[in-house]
Enzyme design. Structure first.
Site, short mmCIF file in Angstrom:
data_model
loop_
_atom_site.label_atom_id
_atom_site.label_comp_id
_atom_site.label_asym_id
_atom_site.label_seq_id
_atom_site.Cartn_x
_atom_site.Cartn_y
_atom_site.Cartn_z
N TYR A 118 0.98 -1.25 0.05
CA TYR A 118 0.04 -0.02 0.17
C TYR A 118 0.89 1.15 -0.19
O TYR A 118 0.63 2.15 -1.01
CB TYR A 118 -0.95 0.10 1.05
N HIS B 83 1.33 3.92 -3.21
CA HIS B 83 1.10 5.52 -2.96
C HIS B 83 2.71 6.43 -2.97
O HIS B 83 2.31 7.46 -3.44
CB HIS B 83 0.46 5.65 -1.54
#
Length: 104
Positions: free
Chosen positions: A18, A22
């Site tokens: 994750y 990002h």
């Protein structure tokens, strides 16, 4: 500017993925969010539960309603659905939060 906050849920074991996704946020997604008036967008992770807490500033929160129709947003959701709880349209499952305290 108004603050908007919500939670999402990350699947266990995908914390680093994750963060990686990002860290390399697509420039066209950054532009879309900026053009919608989003500023100071932060996402925090509660590592014990996988709960993601997001908060952003936006001049007009109604601008958020137009984002799901954008192709880049649809592609981002499809890209993220394998690592977090998602709806049938691939959008993340979100729970809006009510602000109860703010110290400027």
């Amino acid at each position: 500017m108004q603050r908007v906050a919500f939670t999402m849920k990350l699947f266990k074991g995908f914390e680093e993925e994750y963060r990686r996704r990002h860290d390399t946020l697509w420039p066209e997604l950054q532009t879309l969010l900026h053009d919608a008036g989003i500023r100071e967008y932060s996402i925090f992770l509660d590592e014990s539960s996988g709960i993601l807490f997001a908060v952003l500033n936006i001049a007009d929160p109604k601008q958020l309603d137009a984002l799901p129709a954008q192709a880049v947003m649809q592609r981002w959701w499809a890209y993220m659905k394998d690592i977090m709880e998602s709806n049938p349209d691939n959008s993340p499952v979100t729970s809006p939060l009510k602000e109860v305290f703010y110290l400027p």
